[in-house]
Design an enzyme around this catalytic site. Structure first.
Site, PDB file in Angstrom:
ATOM      1  N   TYR A 199      -2.546  -2.281 -10.678  1.00 48.25           N
ATOM      2  CA  TYR A 199      -2.604  -2.206  -9.202  1.00 48.25           C
ATOM      3  C   TYR A 199      -1.804  -3.349  -8.560  1.00 48.25           C
ATOM      4  O   TYR A 199      -1.025  -3.126  -7.628  1.00 48.25           O
ATOM      5  CB  TYR A 199      -4.074  -2.222  -8.740  1.00 48.25           C
ATOM      6  CG  TYR A 199      -4.199  -2.282  -7.234  1.00 48.25           C
ATOM      7  CD1 TYR A 199      -3.931  -1.167  -6.445  1.00 48.25           C
ATOM      8  CD2 TYR A 199      -4.546  -3.470  -6.591  1.00 48.25           C
ATOM      9  CE1 TYR A 199      -4.002  -1.224  -5.065  1.00 48.25           C
ATOM     10  CE2 TYR A 199      -4.624  -3.537  -5.207  1.00 48.25           C
ATOM     11  CZ  TYR A 199      -4.354  -2.421  -4.450  1.00 48.25           C
ATOM     12  OH  TYR A 199      -4.408  -2.481  -3.080  1.00 48.25           O
ATOM     13  N   TYR A 231      -4.391   3.102   7.716  1.00 51.31           N
ATOM     14  CA  TYR A 231      -5.668   2.378   7.777  1.00 51.31           C
ATOM     15  C   TYR A 231      -6.523   2.961   8.903  1.00 51.31           C
ATOM     16  O   TYR A 231      -6.469   4.163   9.170  1.00 51.31           O
ATOM     17  CB  TYR A 231      -5.440   0.866   7.982  1.00 51.31           C
ATOM     18  CG  TYR A 231      -4.419   0.264   7.033  1.00 51.31           C
ATOM     19  CD1 TYR A 231      -4.607   0.308   5.664  1.00 51.31           C
ATOM     20  CD2 TYR A 231      -3.289  -0.349   7.517  1.00 51.31           C
ATOM     21  CE1 TYR A 231      -3.684  -0.255   4.803  1.00 51.31           C
ATOM     22  CE2 TYR A 231      -2.360  -0.923   6.663  1.00 51.31           C
ATOM     23  CZ  TYR A 231      -2.558  -0.868   5.309  1.00 51.31           C
ATOM     24  OH  TYR A 231      -1.648  -1.413   4.462  1.00 51.31           O
ATOM     25  N   SER A 249       0.792  -1.226   0.000  1.00 49.74           N
ATOM     26  CA  SER A 249       0.000   0.000   0.000  1.00 49.74           C
ATOM     27  C   SER A 249       0.827   1.281   0.000  1.00 49.74           C
ATOM     28  O   SER A 249       0.263   2.355  -0.230  1.00 49.74           O
ATOM     29  CB  SER A 249      -0.928   0.026   1.212  1.00 49.74           C
ATOM     30  OG  SER A 249      -2.104  -0.641   0.893  1.00 49.74           O
ATOM     31  N   VAL A 290       0.995  -3.857   3.751  1.00 48.47           N
ATOM     32  CA  VAL A 290       0.911  -5.168   4.413  1.00 48.47           C
ATOM     33  C   VAL A 290       2.178  -6.014   4.236  1.00 48.47           C
ATOM     34  O   VAL A 290       2.309  -7.068   4.849  1.00 48.47           O
ATOM     35  CB  VAL A 290      -0.334  -5.981   3.996  1.00 48.47           C
ATOM     36  CG1 VAL A 290      -1.613  -5.318   4.478  1.00 48.47           C
ATOM     37  CG2 VAL A 290      -0.361  -6.228   2.503  1.00 48.47           C
ATOM     38  N   LYS A 322       0.418   3.375  -2.957  1.00 52.30           N
ATOM     39  CA  LYS A 322      -0.746   4.249  -3.146  1.00 52.30           C
ATOM     40  C   LYS A 322      -0.348   5.720  -3.092  1.00 52.30           C
ATOM     41  O   LYS A 322      -0.995   6.581  -3.690  1.00 52.30           O
ATOM     42  CB  LYS A 322      -1.809   3.935  -2.083  1.00 52.30           C
ATOM     43  CG  LYS A 322      -2.393   2.526  -2.236  1.00 52.30           C
ATOM     44  CD  LYS A 322      -3.236   2.107  -1.036  1.00 52.30           C
ATOM     45  CE  LYS A 322      -3.784   0.702  -1.219  1.00 52.30           C
ATOM     46  NZ  LYS A 322      -4.435   0.180  -0.016  1.00 52.30           N
TER      47      LYS A 322
HETATM   48  N1  GLU Z   1      -1.795  -5.675  -2.343  1.00 50.66           N
HETATM   49  C1  GLU Z   1      -2.500  -5.482  -1.122  1.00 50.66           C
HETATM   50  C2  GLU Z   1      -3.967  -5.655  -1.354  1.00 50.66           C
HETATM   51  O1  GLU Z   1      -4.452  -5.162  -2.305  1.00 50.66           O
HETATM   52  C3  GLU Z   1      -2.192  -4.145  -0.572  1.00 50.66           C
HETATM   53  C4  GLU Z   1      -2.876  -3.879   0.723  1.00 50.66           C
HETATM   54  C5  GLU Z   1      -2.076  -3.100   1.714  1.00 50.66           C
HETATM   55  O2  GLU Z   1      -0.850  -3.060   1.705  1.00 50.66           O
HETATM   56  O3  GLU Z   1      -2.757  -2.509   2.535  1.00 50.66           O
HETATM   57  O4  GLU Z   1      -4.666  -6.293  -0.625  1.00 50.66           O
END
Ligand code: GLU
Length: 305
Positions: free
Chosen positions: A189, A241, A61, A259, A64
């Protein structure tokens, strides 16, 4: 500084036993849960690292943040935030509920999965390969590391098991948030999440944001100051989060976790920080990584509040 960072690694590595390495993407489960590393890049270009800082991990993430910068550069702020909101959420990063119940039916912010998928759908490029090439090139630029690439095994693992993300994306296609081919968007993504980096790379991205969009190592401006400001603000309110409020109180700087166990932090006008510790807490943040950031923030008085 190295001494301080080494002490902080020693003090905080114990918390890793209380966390769990992510397993919903099977390939992530191979990481050593007791790893902990940290790097700091200051705005005069000095770098200080300790612990397992050379270990590579997928940024997940944290990507992002990168795609939000590119989407704003390509479309302008107004057009991006027509498709995705700016509001924090108390739901999990992969939650689907708000897409249907909130009106307008757009993702709450660009730091949750739905919002990030909507954001990446706005990045310009002829096809999925060209779009991802731009993301990779930009990532190499802001890390000063031309060797950045993806981890193919993690990418394949995400692609095979990413049904929750598919559900989010197809729902957004049905409500007009995503135009175009959903599978193409998802492929980009999954790739952006599978970009491999270490703590040094992440701390450099933080330093660019801390420096309002200018690479501290050569003075080149890569994004306008207003883009860096928007991204840092959204990191404070949504980057960790549904623990973002807690981190704002206890660390007090813009952060974004993934994650894979990484955390990116940008301390305005001071430094970028990259942390890696793959054992996660129940919200999906690196458990020892958050502890080390809390302690570092106290030691160096980093909170912006
Ligand atoms: N590739 C992970 C997903 O889409 C990223 C989520 C994350 O790092 O929060 O679930």
């Amino acid at each position: 500084m190295e001494k301080l960072l080494s002490t902080l690694v020693e003090n905080n590595v114990k918390y890793a036993v209380e966390g769990k390495v992510a397993s919903y993407i099977p390939e992530l489960n191979k990481a050593d849960s007791m790893s902990l590393g940290i790097c700091v890049t200051t705005l005069d270009g000095e770098e200080h690292c300790a612990g397992k800082y050379e270990e590579k991990f997928t940024i997940q993430s944290i990507s992002k943040v990168i795609t939000l910068m590119l989407a704003i550069l390509d479309n302008g702020r107004e057009n991006v935030f027509k498709k995705v909101g700016m509001e924090p959420t108390a739901d999990a990063f992969n939650s689907i509920i708000n897409l249907e119940t909130k009106n307008p039916h757009r993702p709450l912010n660009p730091m949750i999965n739905s919002g990030a998928i909507a954001t990446v759908s706005l990045i310009e490029g002829e096809n999925r390969d060209k779009i991802f090439e731009r993301i990779l090139k930009f990532t190499r630029k802001i890390t000063g590391n031309p060797e950045i690439n993806i981890d193919e095994d993690v990418y394949n693992s995400e692609r095979k098991t990413g049904d929750r993300n598919r559900a989010l994306a197809y729902f957004m296609k049905s409500t007009g948030i995503i135009d175009g081919d959903v599978e193409e968007v998802l492929d980009v993504y999954f790739k952006q999440c599978s970009i491999k980096a270490n703590c040094r790379d992440i701390s450099r991205i933080g330093a660019v944001l801390a420096n309002n969009g200018v690479l501290p190592w050569n003075g080149e401006r890569v994004i306008p100051g207003y883009v860096a400001r928007i991204v840092k603000t959204i990191m404070v309110t949504c980057g960790m989060y549904d623990a973002s409020g807690d981190i704002a109180v206890n660390v007090g700087v813009p952060c974004k976790s993934g994650v894979g166990g990484g955390i990116l932090a940008a301390v305005p006008m001071r430094m970028g920080i990259g942390v890696f510790g793959p054992a996660l807490d129940t919200k999906g943040n690196s458990i020892a990584g958050v502890k080390i950031l809390e302690e570092l923030s106290k030691e160096l008085d980093l909170s912006i509040f």
